[in-house]
Write an enzyme that holds these catalytic residues in place. Structure first.
Site, PDB file in Angstrom:
ATOM      1  N   ASP A  34      56.555  62.023  58.389  1.00 40.58           N
ATOM      2  CA  ASP A  34      56.691  60.718  56.459  1.00 40.58           C
ATOM      3  C   ASP A  34      57.482  61.028  56.291  1.00 40.58           C
ATOM      4  O   ASP A  34      58.466  61.518  55.394  1.00 40.58           O
ATOM      5  CB  ASP A  34      55.342  61.242  56.211  1.00 40.58           C
ATOM      6  CG  ASP A  34      53.342  60.976  56.886  1.00 40.58           C
ATOM      7  OD1 ASP A  34      52.976  61.113  56.283  1.00 40.58           O
ATOM      8  OD2 ASP A  34      53.910  60.335  57.705  1.00 40.58           O
ATOM      9  N   LYS A  56      55.622  56.617  55.441  1.00 43.46           N
ATOM     10  CA  LYS A  56      53.918  56.165  55.507  1.00 43.46           C
ATOM     11  C   LYS A  56      54.384  55.805  53.910  1.00 43.46           C
ATOM     12  O   LYS A  56      54.564  56.841  53.413  1.00 43.46           O
ATOM     13  CB  LYS A  56      52.561  55.719  55.479  1.00 43.46           C
ATOM     14  CG  LYS A  56      51.818  56.220  56.624  1.00 43.46           C
ATOM     15  CD  LYS A  56      50.915  56.839  56.329  1.00 43.46           C
ATOM     16  CE  LYS A  56      50.159  57.655  57.469  1.00 43.46           C
ATOM     17  NZ  LYS A  56      48.719  58.264  57.668  1.00 43.46           N
ATOM     18  N   MET A 170      47.191  58.349  45.375  1.00 43.88           N
ATOM     19  CA  MET A 170      47.002  57.411  45.294  1.00 43.88           C
ATOM     20  C   MET A 170      47.200  55.987  44.753  1.00 43.88           C
ATOM     21  O   MET A 170      46.325  55.048  44.726  1.00 43.88           O
ATOM     22  CB  MET A 170      46.637  56.393  47.060  1.00 43.88           C
ATOM     23  CG  MET A 170      47.413  57.360  47.717  1.00 43.88           C
ATOM     24  SD  MET A 170      46.394  57.791  49.878  1.00 43.88           S
ATOM     25  CE  MET A 170      44.289  58.260  48.874  1.00 43.88           C
TER      26      MET A 170
HETATM   27  N1  SAH Z   1      48.033  64.918  52.104  1.00 42.81           N
HETATM   28  C1  SAH Z   1      48.538  64.955  50.883  1.00 42.81           C
HETATM   29  C2  SAH Z   1      48.496  63.398  49.844  1.00 42.81           C
HETATM   30  C3  SAH Z   1      48.709  62.711  50.744  1.00 42.81           C
HETATM   31  S1  SAH Z   1      48.160  60.955  49.947  1.00 42.81           S
HETATM   32  C4  SAH Z   1      48.980  66.001  49.855  1.00 42.81           C
HETATM   33  O1  SAH Z   1      48.102  67.113  50.530  1.00 42.81           O
HETATM   34  O2  SAH Z   1      49.962  66.301  49.041  1.00 42.81           O
HETATM   35  C5  SAH Z   1      50.225  60.704  49.080  1.00 42.81           C
HETATM   36  C6  SAH Z   1      49.671  60.624  47.012  1.00 42.81           C
HETATM   37  O3  SAH Z   1      49.578  62.238  47.703  1.00 42.81           O
HETATM   38  C7  SAH Z   1      50.813  60.118  46.782  1.00 42.81           C
HETATM   39  O4  SAH Z   1      50.249  58.661  46.559  1.00 42.81           O
HETATM   40  C8  SAH Z   1      50.506  60.631  45.015  1.00 42.81           C
HETATM   41  O5  SAH Z   1      49.571  60.480  44.720  1.00 42.81           O
HETATM   42  C9  SAH Z   1      50.671  61.976  45.811  1.00 42.81           C
HETATM   43  N2  SAH Z   1      52.015  62.903  45.703  1.00 42.81           N
HETATM   44  C10 SAH Z   1      52.281  63.270  47.224  1.00 42.81           C
HETATM   45  N3  SAH Z   1      53.220  64.143  46.756  1.00 42.81           N
HETATM   46  C11 SAH Z   1      53.116  63.965  45.987  1.00 42.81           C
HETATM   47  C12 SAH Z   1      54.056  64.144  44.846  1.00 42.81           C
HETATM   48  N4  SAH Z   1      55.619  65.193  44.739  1.00 42.81           N
HETATM   49  N5  SAH Z   1      54.203  63.912  42.761  1.00 42.81           N
HETATM   50  C13 SAH Z   1      53.438  63.304  42.648  1.00 42.81           C
HETATM   51  N6  SAH Z   1      52.334  63.052  43.711  1.00 42.81           N
HETATM   52  C14 SAH Z   1      52.637  63.594  44.652  1.00 42.81           C
END
Ligand code: SAH
Length: 250
Positions: A34, A56, A170
């Site tokens: 991803d 995505k 998100m």
């Molecule tokens: N599976 C992922 C989340 C997927 S949804 C997890 O467990 O972290 C994607 C969302 O995760 C983004 O829109 C944002 O809100 C958050 N996100 C993921 N990585 C991030 C990062 N390094 N800094 C800030 N927000 C992050």
């Protein structure tokens, strides 16, 4: 037929990859990854490993989920070790469950390898503990992707008025609505709020405000994605607990 590892890549900092995830990355014949997975992880793969990008962004899919499922399935027909690498944890808004179900229905063996979710680790890198004795005894991780419209929203907005930490994933594009709705359901307009962009990486940036002014502040800063929103009194602890990158004193 091969085996598929539905693997969490952690939030960004490559050292937050688990030892188990690193092992399967090193063994992989193909890695399907991803946008949110740190691309440096791919450097750990063996020679000849195939890389397939199915990125995505904030719920907007460059490849629809059913096609991603097919890519994973077809890879498992051709290869022994298939790694499906996803940002954070594969089962926290990661659609890992859907991919697992798809493989189950087709008789493909799979394994979940949990990852460090951004929901907890990104606040940590901004000096914000999601729980803290005497400040917050619970936290909730909520999708910020839904429009808080009563008819269609699956999010129970009314229940978010109580005093617990909320982490919205998100939600950057929906920040204005989220703040407005939290005030509507009973949160004080002065409730502390932080938006953290590109957490755990060198580009980490945190903007702190209240439910009332966070939207304007974030707009001024033009924060890039990915970003998450933390709401609650724990945000104030950042004054004493900020330690990483943007905040550290050399
Ligand atoms: N599976 C992922 C989340 C997927 S949804 C997890 O467990 O972290 C994607 C969302 O995760 C983004 O829109 C944002 O809100 C958050 N996100 C993921 N990585 C991030 C990062 N390094 N800094 C800030 N927000 C992050």
């Amino acid at each position: 037929m091969g085996k598929v590892y539905l693997t969490g890549a952690g939030p960004g900092d490559i050292e937050l990859l688990t030892i188990k995830a690193l092992r399967v990355v090193q063994e992989a014949d193909v890695i399907i990854y991803d946008r949110l997975a740190n691309p440096d992880i791919l450097k750990e793969a063996k020679d000849g490993c195939e890389f397939i990008y199915v990125g995505k962004e904030d719920g907007r899919h460059t490849l629809p989920q059913d096609q991603i499922n097919e890519v994973i399935y077809n890879s498992a027909l051709k290869h022994d070790v298939v790694v499906r690498l996803k940002g954070g944890d594969p089962l926290v808004f990661g659609r890992g469950g859907e991919e697992g179900k798809y493989l189950y229905e087709r008789g493909i063996e799979f394994e979940f390898i949990p990852g460090i979710t951004s929901a907890v680790s990104v606040p940590a890198y901004a000096g914000i503990p999601v729980t803290h004795r005497g400040v917050a005894v619970s936290f909730r991780v909520v999708t910020g992707h839904e429009t808080p419209n009563k008819e269609t929203s699956q999010v129970d907005w009314e229940s978010l008025g109580s005093d617990e930490t909320i982490v919205f994933l998100m939600g950057l594009h929906n920040l204005k609505n989220i703040a407005k709705n939290l005030i509507r359901v009973g949160r004080e307009a002065s409730t502390p709020c932080a938006v953290i962009s590109r957490g755990t990486t060198k580009e980490q940036k945190t903007v702190v405000g209240t439910l009332e002014d966070i939207y304007m502040k974030v707009k001024e800063e033009k924060l890039p994605t990915p970003a998450l929103i933390v709401v609650g009194k724990v945000v104030r602890l950042r004054n004493e607990l900020a330690w990483f990158g943007e905040d550290s004193n050399p």
